[in-house]
Design a protein around this motif. Structure first.
Motif, PDB file in Angstrom:
ATOM      1  N   CYS A 118     -18.309  86.738  36.657  1.00 11.47           N
ATOM      2  CA  CYS A 118     -16.961  86.549  36.345  1.00 11.47           C
ATOM      3  C   CYS A 118     -16.265  85.142  37.131  1.00 11.47           C
ATOM      4  O   CYS A 118     -17.025  85.045  38.309  1.00 11.47           O
ATOM      5  CB  CYS A 118     -16.112  87.677  36.649  1.00 11.47           C
ATOM      6  SG  CYS A 118     -16.490  89.051  35.575  1.00 11.47           S
ATOM      7  N   GLY A 119     -15.469  84.476  36.516  1.00 10.19           N
ATOM      8  CA  GLY A 119     -15.032  83.100  37.137  1.00 10.19           C
ATOM      9  C   GLY A 119     -13.563  83.137  36.795  1.00 10.19           C
ATOM     10  O   GLY A 119     -13.033  84.010  36.224  1.00 10.19           O
ATOM     11  N   GLN A 120     -13.048  81.987  36.692  1.00  5.46           N
ATOM     12  CA  GLN A 120     -11.652  81.646  36.582  1.00  5.46           C
ATOM     13  C   GLN A 120     -11.412  81.865  34.963  1.00  5.46           C
ATOM     14  O   GLN A 120     -10.358  82.242  34.589  1.00  5.46           O
ATOM     15  CB  GLN A 120     -11.021  80.342  36.881  1.00  5.46           C
ATOM     16  CG  GLN A 120     -10.578  80.277  38.271  1.00  5.46           C
ATOM     17  CD  GLN A 120     -10.261  78.904  38.825  1.00  5.46           C
ATOM     18  OE1 GLN A 120     -10.657  77.889  38.333  1.00  5.46           O
ATOM     19  NE2 GLN A 120      -9.326  78.838  39.644  1.00  5.46           N
ATOM     20  N   GLY A 121     -12.392  81.329  34.170  1.00  2.00           N
ATOM     21  CA  GLY A 121     -12.123  81.330  32.801  1.00  2.00           C
ATOM     22  C   GLY A 121     -12.539  82.474  32.141  1.00  2.00           C
ATOM     23  O   GLY A 121     -12.160  82.845  30.897  1.00  2.00           O
ATOM     24  N   GLY A 122     -12.746  83.646  32.818  1.00  2.00           N
ATOM     25  CA  GLY A 122     -13.200  85.108  32.258  1.00  2.00           C
ATOM     26  C   GLY A 122     -14.678  85.397  32.867  1.00  2.00           C
ATOM     27  O   GLY A 122     -15.271  85.172  33.560  1.00  2.00           O
ATOM     28  N   CYS A 123     -15.012  86.732  32.173  1.00  2.00           N
ATOM     29  CA  CYS A 123     -16.186  87.310  32.475  1.00  2.00           C
ATOM     30  C   CYS A 123     -17.244  86.752  31.330  1.00  2.00           C
ATOM     31  O   CYS A 123     -16.986  87.000  30.195  1.00  2.00           O
ATOM     32  CB  CYS A 123     -16.034  88.905  32.733  1.00  2.00           C
ATOM     33  SG  CYS A 123     -15.288  89.178  34.095  1.00  2.00           S
ATOM     34  N   ILE A 124     -18.488  86.609  31.842  1.00  2.00           N
ATOM     35  CA  ILE A 124     -19.634  86.122  31.007  1.00  2.00           C
ATOM     36  C   ILE A 124     -20.624  87.226  30.795  1.00  2.00           C
ATOM     37  O   ILE A 124     -21.137  87.737  31.808  1.00  2.00           O
ATOM     38  CB  ILE A 124     -20.079  84.862  31.425  1.00  2.00           C
ATOM     39  CG1 ILE A 124     -19.136  83.879  31.372  1.00  2.00           C
ATOM     40  CG2 ILE A 124     -21.326  84.448  30.444  1.00  2.00           C
ATOM     41  CD1 ILE A 124     -19.398  82.504  32.091  1.00  2.00           C
ATOM     42  N   ALA A 125     -20.971  87.602  29.656  1.00  2.00           N
ATOM     43  CA  ALA A 125     -22.151  88.212  29.370  1.00  2.00           C
ATOM     44  C   ALA A 125     -23.031  87.693  28.511  1.00  2.00           C
ATOM     45  O   ALA A 125     -22.591  87.088  27.549  1.00  2.00           O
ATOM     46  CB  ALA A 125     -21.358  89.444  28.606  1.00  2.00           C
ATOM     47  N   VAL A 126     -24.518  87.787  28.679  1.00  2.00           N
ATOM     48  CA  VAL A 126     -25.363  87.158  27.843  1.00  2.00           C
ATOM     49  C   VAL A 126     -26.281  88.060  27.092  1.00  2.00           C
ATOM     50  O   VAL A 126     -26.805  89.001  27.798  1.00  2.00           O
ATOM     51  CB  VAL A 126     -26.144  86.045  28.909  1.00  2.00           C
ATOM     52  CG1 VAL A 126     -27.192  85.600  28.063  1.00  2.00           C
ATOM     53  CG2 VAL A 126     -25.193  85.108  29.311  1.00  2.00           C
ATOM     54  N   LEU A 127     -26.451  87.934  26.000  1.00  2.00           N
ATOM     55  CA  LEU A 127     -27.634  88.714  25.360  1.00  2.00           C
ATOM     56  C   LEU A 127     -28.604  87.845  24.666  1.00  2.00           C
ATOM     57  O   LEU A 127     -28.213  86.661  24.094  1.00  2.00           O
ATOM     58  CB  LEU A 127     -26.827  89.296  23.989  1.00  2.00           C
ATOM     59  CG  LEU A 127     -27.781  90.102  23.124  1.00  2.00           C
ATOM     60  CD1 LEU A 127     -28.212  91.459  23.745  1.00  2.00           C
ATOM     61  CD2 LEU A 127     -26.899  90.686  21.833  1.00  2.00           C
ATOM     62  N   ASP A 128     -29.813  87.926  24.721  1.00  2.00           N
ATOM     63  CA  ASP A 128     -30.765  87.240  24.200  1.00  2.00           C
ATOM     64  C   ASP A 128     -30.762  87.391  22.598  1.00  2.00           C
ATOM     65  O   ASP A 128     -30.633  88.506  22.051  1.00  2.00           O
ATOM     66  CB  ASP A 128     -32.286  87.705  24.692  1.00  2.00           C
ATOM     67  CG  ASP A 128     -32.700  87.223  26.221  1.00  2.00           C
ATOM     68  OD1 ASP A 128     -32.216  86.389  26.460  1.00  2.00           O
ATOM     69  OD2 ASP A 128     -33.438  87.964  26.743  1.00  2.00           O
ATOM     70  N   LEU A 129     -30.921  86.564  21.975  1.00  2.00           N
ATOM     71  CA  LEU A 129     -30.423  86.373  20.477  1.00  2.00           C
ATOM     72  C   LEU A 129     -31.965  86.328  19.844  1.00  2.00           C
ATOM     73  O   LEU A 129     -32.607  85.451  19.561  1.00  2.00           O
ATOM     74  CB  LEU A 129     -29.767  85.069  20.186  1.00  2.00           C
ATOM     75  CG  LEU A 129     -29.624  84.998  18.576  1.00  2.00           C
ATOM     76  CD1 LEU A 129     -28.498  86.105  18.428  1.00  2.00           C
ATOM     77  CD2 LEU A 129     -28.837  83.700  18.329  1.00  2.00           C
ATOM     78  N   ASP A 130     -32.389  87.593  19.498  1.00  2.00           N
ATOM     79  CA  ASP A 130     -33.695  87.723  18.997  1.00  2.00           C
ATOM     80  C   ASP A 130     -33.714  87.727  17.535  1.00  2.00           C
ATOM     81  O   ASP A 130     -32.325  87.361  17.053  1.00  2.00           O
ATOM     82  CB  ASP A 130     -34.606  89.084  19.615  1.00  2.00           C
ATOM     83  CG  ASP A 130     -33.529  90.393  19.095  1.00  2.00           C
ATOM     84  OD1 ASP A 130     -32.576  90.205  18.151  1.00  2.00           O
ATOM     85  OD2 ASP A 130     -33.751  91.399  19.666  1.00  2.00           O
ATOM     86  N   ALA A 131     -34.809  87.944  16.889  1.00  2.00           N
ATOM     87  CA  ALA A 131     -34.514  87.584  15.486  1.00  2.00           C
ATOM     88  C   ALA A 131     -34.112  88.718  14.686  1.00  2.00           C
ATOM     89  O   ALA A 131     -33.272  88.284  13.419  1.00  2.00           O
ATOM     90  CB  ALA A 131     -36.155  87.586  14.895  1.00  2.00           C
TER      91      ALA A 131
END
Length: 187
Positions: A118-131
């Motif tokens: 999380c930072g000033q711009g918000g919270c970031i979540a990452v998902l691997d984009l599988d097929a």
């Protein structure tokens, strides 16, 4: 074959070869490596840095707006990191972090992925984009991003998939053109 027919066939062949070579040379010669592009495909857009910036990649994204106020409540971006495609959700501060972020596409079950930071711009979540996820994004009509508020109550943020397929095709095509002279030949 008589001489006239041979000459006509030879001339037509030379014309076709000349046209192909001219088309290929035009693609390479007119490609501007210093141009940044941003293109909109309904609710999605692609953004590509200039080709001279070798360490940067193209992305596709969507700003999810609050229907009442018109302000951005989330941003969904898709890009490549370390050779793998990733879906990155940037959400506002003031969310319960432990449950993570849920993504549901069409009638598929919810996929949950954790917040990374999380930072000033918000919270970031990452998902691997599988097929499988990419196919669901292309075939579904809509999706939802699910988050938990600080009170623990779930909040569903609608995600439009209008234009996703066209944006994804353009994203891959433009990234290939940025990194390969071969693909510039046929653009």
């Amino acid at each position: 074959m008589n001489k006239l027919t041979e000459r006509l066939v030879l001339g037509a062949g030379a014309l076709v070869i000349g046209l192909i070579i001219g088309w290929a040379v035009r693609g390479v010669a007119t490609y501007n490596t210093g141009t940044q592009t941003v293109t909109t495909y309904q609710d999605w857009r692609t953004a590509c840095p200039p080709a001279i910036l070798k360490d940067q990649k193209c992305q596709m994204m969507q700003d999810v707006l609050d229907t009442k106020s018109g302000t951005t409540v989330a941003q969904i971006a898709i890009g490549t990191q370390n050779g793998k495609d990733e879906l990155v959700a940037t959400l506002p501060l003031g969310l319960a972090l432990e449950p993570g972020v849920g993504l549901t596409l069409g009638t598929d079950p919810v996929r949950v992925f954790p917040y990374r930071t999380c930072g000033q711009g918000g919270c970031i979540a990452v998902l691997d984009l599988d097929a499988k996820t990419d196919a669901a994004l292309k075939s579904s009509k809509d999706g939802r991003v699910l988050v938990a508020g600080l009170d623990g109550k779930p909040v569903a943020i609608p995600l439009s998939l209008k234009g996703y397929s066209d944006a994804a095709a353009a994203w891959h095509r433009t990234e290939a053109k940025r990194t390969s002279v071969f693909w510039r030949l046929w653009s």
